[in-house]
Enzyme design. Structure first.
Site, short mmCIF file in Angstrom:
data_model
loop_
_atom_site.label_atom_id
_atom_site.label_comp_id
_atom_site.label_asym_id
_atom_site.label_seq_id
_atom_site.Cartn_x
_atom_site.Cartn_y
_atom_site.Cartn_z
N SER A 1 22.58 71.10 50.94
CA SER A 1 21.91 70.05 50.17
C SER A 1 21.18 69.14 51.16
O SER A 1 20.35 69.63 51.94
CB SER A 1 22.91 69.29 49.31
OG SER A 1 22.25 68.36 48.47
N HIS B 1 19.56 72.63 47.47
CA HIS B 1 19.24 71.66 46.43
C HIS B 1 17.86 71.08 46.70
O HIS B 1 17.65 70.41 47.72
CB HIS B 1 20.27 70.53 46.40
CG HIS B 1 21.66 70.99 46.11
ND1 HIS B 1 22.76 70.22 46.37
CD2 HIS B 1 22.11 72.15 45.56
CE1 HIS B 1 23.85 70.89 45.99
NE2 HIS B 1 23.48 72.06 45.51
N ASP C 1 29.29 70.16 45.61
CA ASP C 1 28.82 71.47 45.18
C ASP C 1 29.15 72.54 46.21
O ASP C 1 28.88 72.36 47.41
CB ASP C 1 27.31 71.45 44.92
CG ASP C 1 26.81 72.76 44.33
OD1 ASP C 1 27.51 73.32 43.46
OD2 ASP C 1 25.75 73.23 44.74
#
Length: 386
Positions: free
Chosen positions: A205, A232, A324
Site C-alpha cells: 500500500s 492499493h 490488508d
C-alpha cells in the site's frame, strides 16, 4: 495511488494540518488553495511556484505535508522529492494532471513520495467533488506518516561491498540467513533440498510502488515463478502503473485478466477496482465488496493463493497502512506457504506487515533490499546443508 485507508486522524493534535502547495499554474494554485481551505482538517501553509522556491519555503512554513505538481519550471518534481527526502524529510503527495502518463509521478514515488492522486482540474467537471475529497483525504492520511531521511545504512553498505556481515541478536545475518548459513526450516524439505514453490504474491500500500520496483528490478528475466501483485492505488492509475513497472523490471508485467493461466516469469498486477484471485489454473477478477477497505485487496489474493497453492506458495507483505493482507498471510502460512513480512527498518509504514507478524503470519521479517535475494534463494536448485 496508495493510501486508501480505513478512516484516519483528522488533525495533527488540535490544529489543522499544514499543506505546502507546489504548483506553477496560478489558476491551479487558486483551485488547490480553495479545495484545501474548504476542508476543516487542512490549511494552506504556503504556495510555491517552482521547486527551488518550495525548498526555500519548507523551513519557514513548517508544513506537515507537501502537495507536489511534478511538471515544474527549473528542477522537476522528482528532483524536488529527492532533495526534500535527503534534507528535510516530509510526506509528499504527487498531484498529477494526466493520469495516462505516469512516468514522472512514478519516478517521484521511487524518489520517496508517498502517493499520487488526480488533480481536480476544474470545478466544472462532473466528478470534481469526488476528486477534491480524495485529494484532501490523502493529504490528511499521508501527513501522519513518519518519513525518514534517505540514506544507506551501515549494514546495507557492508553487505553491498561484500564485507563480513555480523549476526543480529536473533542469530540472523543482514540477508536473513541464520548465522550458521542455513535458511529457516520452512524453506527446506525433508531430503535437505529447497522446497518447490509455484507462485509468489506481493502486496503493498503506502510506499509500495518504490518497494515493488526495488524487488522486481532485482529479479532476473529467467525468474521461474508467476508473480501476482496487489498495490492499493486509484483505478485510473493502474494501467499506467503496470506499464511503469514493466520499464523497471526484466520480467514482463501486465494487468491481470480473468481466465488467464499464470505463466512463469510473468508479473500480473491487479487492475483498478477489482480483486485479483488465483482460481485453480487461471486468474479471476471480481467486483465483490471491499475487504479491509480495499479493492483490490491483498487479503483476497493471499487467501486465494492459500487455497490454490497451499505449501507451494510464497507470500510477501510490504509497506502499508491498515491491516490488508495480514490475515491472508496467516492463511498462507497455515497452509504451509513461505511467508515474508517487510521489516520495520525499511517499511514506509509498518502497519500491514507489522500486523501480520503480530498475528504469527510471517515465517520471517526481511528488510526490503533482502526480499528479492530471498526469492532467488527459495527458487534455486541448490542443495541445502542438512
Amino acid at each position: 495511488m496508495s493510501g486508501q485507508a480505513n478512516g484516519g486522524p483528522l488533525t495533527t493534535g488540535t490544529r489543522c494540518i499544514r499543506v505546502l502547495v507546489v504548483e506553477d499554474s496560478p489558476v491551479i494554485q487558486q483551485l488547490l488553495s480553495h479545495v484545501i481551505s474548504a476542508d476543516p482538517r487542512l490549511e494552506v501553509a504556503g504556495i510555491a511556484s517552482s521547486g527551488e522556491q518550495a525548498l526555500r519555503m519548507i523551513e519557514r512554513t513548517a508544513p506537515d505535508v507537501v502537495s507536489l505538481d511534478i511538471r515544474l519550471p527549473g528542477i522537476d518534481g522528482f528532483e524536488v522529492t529527492s532533495r526534500i527526502m535527503r534534507q528535510t524529510p516530509l510526506p509528499i503527495v504527487v498531484v498529477a494532471s494526466d493520469v495516462r502518463d505516469l512516468d514522472i509521478p512514478m519516478r517521484a514515488l521511487q524518489a520517496g513520495a508517498l502517493a499520487v492522486v488526480e488533480k481536480p482540474g476544474s470545478m466544472a467537471r462532473a466528478d470534481y467533488q469526488t476528486v477534491a475529497h480524495h485529494l484532501c483525504t490523502q493529504l490528511v492520511i499521508m501527513s501522519q506518516v513518519k518519513v525518514i531521511r534517505h540514506r544507506i545504512t551501515a549494514r546495507g553498505a557492508r553487505a553491498a561491498t561484500g564485507m563480513a556481515a555480523e549476526a543480529a541478536p536473533d542469530g540472523r545475518l543482514a540477508d536473513g540467513r541464520l548465522a550458521d548459513g542455513r535458511l529457516p526450516d520452512e524453506a527446506v524439505a525433508a531430503d535437505g533440498r529447497l522446497r518447490r514453490f509455484r507462485a509468489v504474491g506481493l502486496v503493498a500500500s503506502t510506499g509500495g510502488p518504490a518497494a515493488l520496483a526495488k524487488i522486481l528490478r532485482d529479479l532476473p528475466a529467467d525468474f521461474p515463478l508467476p508473480v501476482f501483485v496487489v498495490q492499493h492505488m486509484g483505478a485510473p492509475f493502474m494501467a499506467g502503473f503496470a506499464n511503469w513497472l514493466g520499464t523497471v523490471s526484466a520480467l514482463p508485467v501486465r494487468l491481470g485478466e480473468a481466465g488467464l493461466p499464470p505463466r512463469p516469469g510473468t508479473v500480473y498486477v491487479a487492475p483498478g477496482d477489482r480483486h485479483l484471485l488465483v482460481d485453480g489454473a487461471t486468474l479471476r477478477l471480481t467486483a465483490d465488496p471491499m475487504v479491509c477497505g480495499q479493492r483490490p485487496s491483498g487479503e483476497v489474493l493471499f487467501q486465494s493463493m492459500a487455497r490454490a497453492y497451499g505449501a507451494s506458495g510464497i507470500g510477501v507483505l510490504l509497506t502499508g497502512m491498515g491491516e490488508d493482507g495480514a490475515r491472508g498471510l496467516v492463511d498462507m502460512r497455515t497452509a504451509g506457504a513461505y511467508t515474508i513480512a517487510e521489516h520495520a527498518s525499511t517499511a514506509v509504514i509498518h502497519s500491514m506487515p507489522g500486523t501480520a507478524v503480530r498475528l504469527g503470519g510471517a515465517v520471517e521479517e526481511l528488510p526490503l533490499d533482502r526480499v528479492a535475494g530471498r526469492l532467488l534463494q527459495l527458487t534455486s536448485d541448490e542443495k541445502m546443508a542438512s
